[in-house]
Each structure stands twice: as structure tokens, then as C-alpha cells.
Design an enzyme around this catalytic site. Structure first.
Site, PDB file in Angstrom:
ATOM      1  N   GLY A   1     -18.401  46.932 -12.735  1.00  0.00           N
ATOM      2  CA  GLY A   1     -19.487  46.480 -11.875  1.00  0.00           C
ATOM      3  C   GLY A   1     -19.497  44.971 -11.760  1.00  0.00           C
TER       4      GLY A   1
ATOM      5  N   LYS B   1     -17.314  53.433  -7.683  1.00  0.00           N
ATOM      6  CA  LYS B   1     -16.096  53.319  -8.486  1.00  0.00           C
ATOM      7  C   LYS B   1     -15.119  54.456  -8.197  1.00  0.00           C
ATOM      8  CE  LYS B   1     -17.854  50.707 -12.479  1.00  0.00           C
ATOM      9  NZ  LYS B   1     -17.865  50.646 -13.950  1.00  0.00           N
TER      10      LYS B   1
ATOM     11  N   ASP C   1     -13.719  50.991 -17.653  1.00  0.00           N
ATOM     12  CA  ASP C   1     -14.914  50.194 -17.421  1.00  0.00           C
ATOM     13  C   ASP C   1     -14.937  49.064 -18.464  1.00  0.00           C
ATOM     14  OD1 ASP C   1     -17.703  49.551 -16.699  1.00  0.00           O
ATOM     15  OD2 ASP C   1     -18.208  50.521 -18.603  1.00  0.00           O
TER      16      ASP C   1
ATOM     17  N   ASN D   1     -22.998  54.287 -13.141  1.00  0.00           N
ATOM     18  CA  ASN D   1     -22.060  53.870 -12.089  1.00  0.00           C
ATOM     19  C   ASN D   1     -20.622  54.287 -12.399  1.00  0.00           C
ATOM     20  OD1 ASN D   1     -21.632  52.025 -14.157  1.00  0.00           O
ATOM     21  ND2 ASN D   1     -21.686  50.213 -12.858  1.00  0.00           N
TER      22      ASN D   1
END
Length: 273
Positions: free
Chosen positions: A42, A199, A8, A225
Site C-alpha cells: 500500500g 493488489k 506485502d 487490502n
């Protein structure tokens, strides 16, 4: 040894000042010689671009919470599950009815309202100006979300912000629940992508096509997320700055938060050995 490292960006690889810690950058550049490093974010690909090149990556990137996979080498979308155009138009009407501020991610840009600007978009716009010109994120103010959506090939994602009550009412609306995947990125801010996106789901599909197994994957994240990605990976790692829910879905908690070099130590210990 892990064959894939899924990372991420915000709150994980990036510090609170939106930079990459020098040791983390160095560790990523070292480990990409040994395994497949993929960013799962994201962010829109235009907002991830400066970091991608700073870290010297050459793999595709999974964007907008799994909505699409983008290849910077060919500047093409490899796979996508965008929001259907009519659903996007209905969503815009509903968000305006609920008096929410909104950002709309379209094919090659992030857009926000000229008349009701998002505070964090103003900050993002200032940051974008500091990026190298050829890697500069595309961020635009628009007069009409409806007109912009109609003219765009794809609508990837919406981000809305407002009072806690109005945000919750939108998220719990039956039509929204039937057509969108809503994930909270702040107490009064929610990301909305097409139903079925996440994800973990997109990463699983991507890994399978590479010929690897979940056990070959280490995934590192910090927010809600990221949970689907942490649950999918053979080893899910939560950042120290993650909340308890995220940590509960991880096998490892990083020794430091995103402002320090804990990821670098973790990568070197777990992957390079």
C-alpha cells in the site's frame, strides 16, 4: 515449485518497529535466486525504497494497493491507474468538508497538511530521516492540497483519518463509491484509490505478462487490502497477526507474527524445499 513470491510490507515483511527481521531478509535474498520476488504494498514507492534496496531486490514493485507499478532500475512508472485530476480535487473538498485529516500521494512524494498534521506522518517523517540519503523517502508538508494536486502529474492515493462516523459517511457517499476503491487500513483510517485498483487485480495482470499462472504464485499478507492478492494466488498465506477475515481467505497461516522469523521458515519450506 512456486515461480513467484508476492510480499506485502507493513505487518508482513516489516516488524512493528519498521525493520526487516534478519532471518526474513536472508531468506528473501536466498529465494530470489530461485523465483521472482515482487513487493505488493500500500506504500508509495518512495516509502518502500529503503526496504527494497535493503533486501537486494531488482524487480518492479506494485505500489499504492495496485495503483501503479514502479521500476527502481529506470526510475519510471511502468503502468498506472491514477486518480483523475478533477476527481482528486473534488475528493479534497469532500474530505475537508467532513473534517478529515489527509495524506495525498503524488507522483514522487507523500504530502500532508502543514496545518492539520497526521500523527503517523510525523512518525514516518522521523523514520525517513534515518534512511540512507540516496534512498530517503520524499515526505512534504504542504499549504494547499488543491494547489499540490493541480501541479502534480499524478495523484496516486489518499489516506484519510477522522472520527468513525465521519470516515464511514465519506466511504458510503454515492459519489465516492462510484469513483473510488476504499480499503480500511485502521478502524478510523481509510485508503482511497481510483475505482478498479487493488493488489489482486494488478498482481494478476503482472503475473500474466510474465507468462505465469496463479498456481505459480505464493502471496503473503496480513491486512484487508491483501485479501484480493491472497485470493488470486495459488497459495495465499496470512500472517499470524492478521485478523480472522484475512485468515479465512488464506490456505496457510504463518506460524508466527511479523515480529518473528516465521516467513523465513515458510519461504525455505515451501519454495526452496
Amino acid at each position: 515449485m512456486y515461480k513467484v513470491l508476492a510480499l506485502d510490507l507493513d505487518g508482513t515483511v516489516l516488524t512493528d518497529n519498521h525493520t526487516v527481521h534478519p532471518e526474513v531478509k536472508k531468506a528473501i535474498q536466498e529465494v530470489k535466486q530461485h523465483c521472482h520476488v515482487v513487493i505488493v504494498t500500500g506504500r508509495h514507492h518512495t516509502a518502500a525504497r529503503p526496504y527494497y534496496y535493503e533486501m537486494g531486490l531488482d524487480t518492479p514493485i506494485i505500489c499504492c494497493n495496485g495503483t501503479y507499478i514502479y521500476d527502481y532500475q529506470t526510475e519510471t512508472v511502468l503502468k498506472q491507474n491514477a486518480i483523475e485530476k478533477q476527481n482528486a480535487l473534488t475528493f479534497i473538498d469532500m474530505a475537508e468538508e467532513f473534517q478529515l485529516k489527509m495524506v495525498m500521494y503524488v507522483t514522487h512524494a507523500m504530502t500532508y497538511s502543514q496545518y492539520n498534521p497526521f500523527a503517523y506522518m510525523l512518525a514516518l517523517e522521523s523514520w525517513a530521516e534515518t534512511a540512507p540519503e540516496h534512498h530517503r523517502p520524499q515526505i512534504y508538508r504542504v499549504d494547499s492540497f488543491i494547489d499540490t494536486a493541480k501541479q502534480s502529474e499524478h495523484v496516486w492515493k489518499f489516506v484519510v483519518e477522522g472520527t468513525q462516523n465521519s470516515v464511514d459517511r465519506l466511504m458510503q457517499h454515492p459519489w465516492i463509491e462510484a469513483n473510488f476503491n476504499g480499503e480500511r487500513s485502521w478502524s478510523n483510517r481509510i485508503d482511497f484509490a481510483a475505482k478498479g485498483n487493488g493488489k489482486g487485480q494488478r498482481l494478476a495482470e503482472y503475473i500474466q505478462e510474465l507468462g505465469y499462472l496463479p498456481s505459480d504464485v505464493m502471496a503473503i499478507g496480513d491486512n484487508h487490502n491483501d485479501i484480493s492478492m491472497l485470493k488470486y494466488a495459488g497459495t495465499g498465506v496470512a500472517m499470524l497477526n492478521a485478523d480472522d477475515l484475512v485468515k479465512s481467505h488464506a490456505q496457510i497461516v504463518c506460524a508466527t507474527d511479523n515480529n518473528n522469523d516465521g516467513i523465513a521458515h515458510l519461504i525455505r519450506e515451501q519454495i526452496k524445499g
